[in-house]
Design a protein around this motif. Sequence first.
Motif, mmCIF file in Angstrom:
data_model
loop_
_atom_site.group_PDB
_atom_site.id
_atom_site.type_symbol
_atom_site.label_atom_id
_atom_site.label_comp_id
_atom_site.label_asym_id
_atom_site.label_seq_id
_atom_site.Cartn_x
_atom_site.Cartn_y
_atom_site.Cartn_z
ATOM 1 N N SER A 179 -15.182 12.833 16.554
ATOM 2 C CA SER A 179 -14.398 12.001 15.642
ATOM 3 C C SER A 179 -13.494 12.827 14.722
ATOM 4 O O SER A 179 -12.731 12.262 13.948
ATOM 5 C CB SER A 179 -15.322 11.132 14.788
ATOM 6 N N VAL A 180 -13.558 14.158 14.827
ATOM 7 C CA VAL A 180 -12.763 15.037 13.967
ATOM 8 C C VAL A 180 -11.859 15.907 14.828
ATOM 9 O O VAL A 180 -12.288 16.466 15.828
ATOM 10 C CB VAL A 180 -13.669 15.926 13.084
ATOM 11 N N GLU A 181 -10.591 15.978 14.420
ATOM 12 C CA GLU A 181 -9.622 16.851 15.094
ATOM 13 C C GLU A 181 -9.144 17.873 14.069
ATOM 14 O O GLU A 181 -8.564 17.513 13.049
ATOM 15 C CB GLU A 181 -8.422 16.035 15.584
ATOM 16 N N ARG A 182 -9.394 19.145 14.351
ATOM 17 C CA ARG A 182 -8.953 20.211 13.447
ATOM 18 C C ARG A 182 -7.547 20.642 13.828
ATOM 19 O O ARG A 182 -7.216 20.779 15.001
ATOM 20 C CB ARG A 182 -9.906 21.409 13.503
ATOM 21 N N SER A 183 -6.720 20.890 12.804
ATOM 22 C CA SER A 183 -5.320 21.233 13.057
ATOM 23 C C SER A 183 -5.109 22.719 13.302
ATOM 24 O O SER A 183 -4.050 23.111 13.739
ATOM 25 C CB SER A 183 -4.452 20.787 11.878
ATOM 26 N N GLY A 184 -6.072 23.526 12.978
ATOM 27 C CA GLY A 184 -5.908 24.963 13.198
ATOM 28 C C GLY A 184 -6.220 25.757 11.960
ATOM 29 O O GLY A 184 -7.234 25.545 11.318
ATOM 30 N N ASP A 185 -5.303 26.669 11.618
ATOM 31 C CA ASP A 185 -5.555 27.605 10.537
ATOM 32 C C ASP A 185 -5.475 26.979 9.147
ATOM 33 O O ASP A 185 -6.113 27.445 8.218
ATOM 34 C CB ASP A 185 -4.567 28.774 10.607
ATOM 35 N N THR A 186 -4.664 25.968 8.966
ATOM 36 C CA THR A 186 -4.513 25.363 7.648
ATOM 37 C C THR A 186 -5.294 24.057 7.581
ATOM 38 O O THR A 186 -5.410 23.349 8.579
ATOM 39 C CB THR A 186 -3.031 25.078 7.338
ATOM 40 N N PRO A 187 -5.826 23.724 6.404
ATOM 41 C CA PRO A 187 -6.616 22.492 6.303
ATOM 42 C C PRO A 187 -5.783 21.230 6.358
ATOM 43 O O PRO A 187 -6.293 20.183 6.734
ATOM 44 C CB PRO A 187 -7.313 22.623 4.951
ATOM 45 N N ASP A 188 -4.484 21.308 5.992
ATOM 46 C CA ASP A 188 -3.696 20.088 6.055
ATOM 47 C C ASP A 188 -3.455 19.729 7.521
ATOM 48 O O ASP A 188 -3.211 20.576 8.352
ATOM 49 C CB ASP A 188 -2.382 20.198 5.273
ATOM 50 N N SER A 199 -15.827 7.446 16.198
ATOM 51 C CA SER A 199 -15.668 7.390 14.747
ATOM 52 C C SER A 199 -17.032 7.506 14.088
ATOM 53 O O SER A 199 -18.060 7.332 14.726
ATOM 54 C CB SER A 199 -14.971 6.102 14.318
ATOM 55 N N VAL A 200 -17.011 7.808 12.806
ATOM 56 C CA VAL A 200 -18.229 7.885 11.999
ATOM 57 C C VAL A 200 -18.294 6.615 11.160
ATOM 58 O O VAL A 200 -17.318 6.256 10.491
ATOM 59 C CB VAL A 200 -18.207 9.133 11.082
#
Length: 143
Positions: A110-119, A48-49
């Motif tokens: 600490s960051v997980e990106r969901s893919g193409d959309t920011p939500d 975490s940050v």
Amino acid sequence: MRPITRNVLLVILGVLVVMLALGALPSYLEVGDAYAVEATAVEEDGPSVNVTTLSERRFPYTFGALSAAQAGERPARSEAYYTGPVGFKEAFTHTPFDEYSEFEGRNASSVERSGDTPDGDVAYVRYSGQRYRLEIIRVDGGA
């Protein structure tokens, strides 16, 4: 004053007014998709940050959601951010996506990106001794 000097000064003044308008006005536009940061307290430990030392002015969406979570609001959301037309607004305003990029720079795990959309993008932060899961969500009609 000579006419050419006056015209040059008017052009410079006009350019400055347009630049100020481009910098200030987009933040007031409430058009496009609305996104907010939602905070949920989590018990499990992990990367975490630590946001305790960060400025609330620099991370308004994060601290808005964290304040709502500490106040017991459900859902604990920040104010809505509207994307505006064709991504023009993002060039001139601060976004929750900027905050996640900053978290990713501080601690990428600490960051997980969901893919193409920011939500669906998730970041884990530590604030006042508690670990929170922050998620960018798409909201209807603001927060």
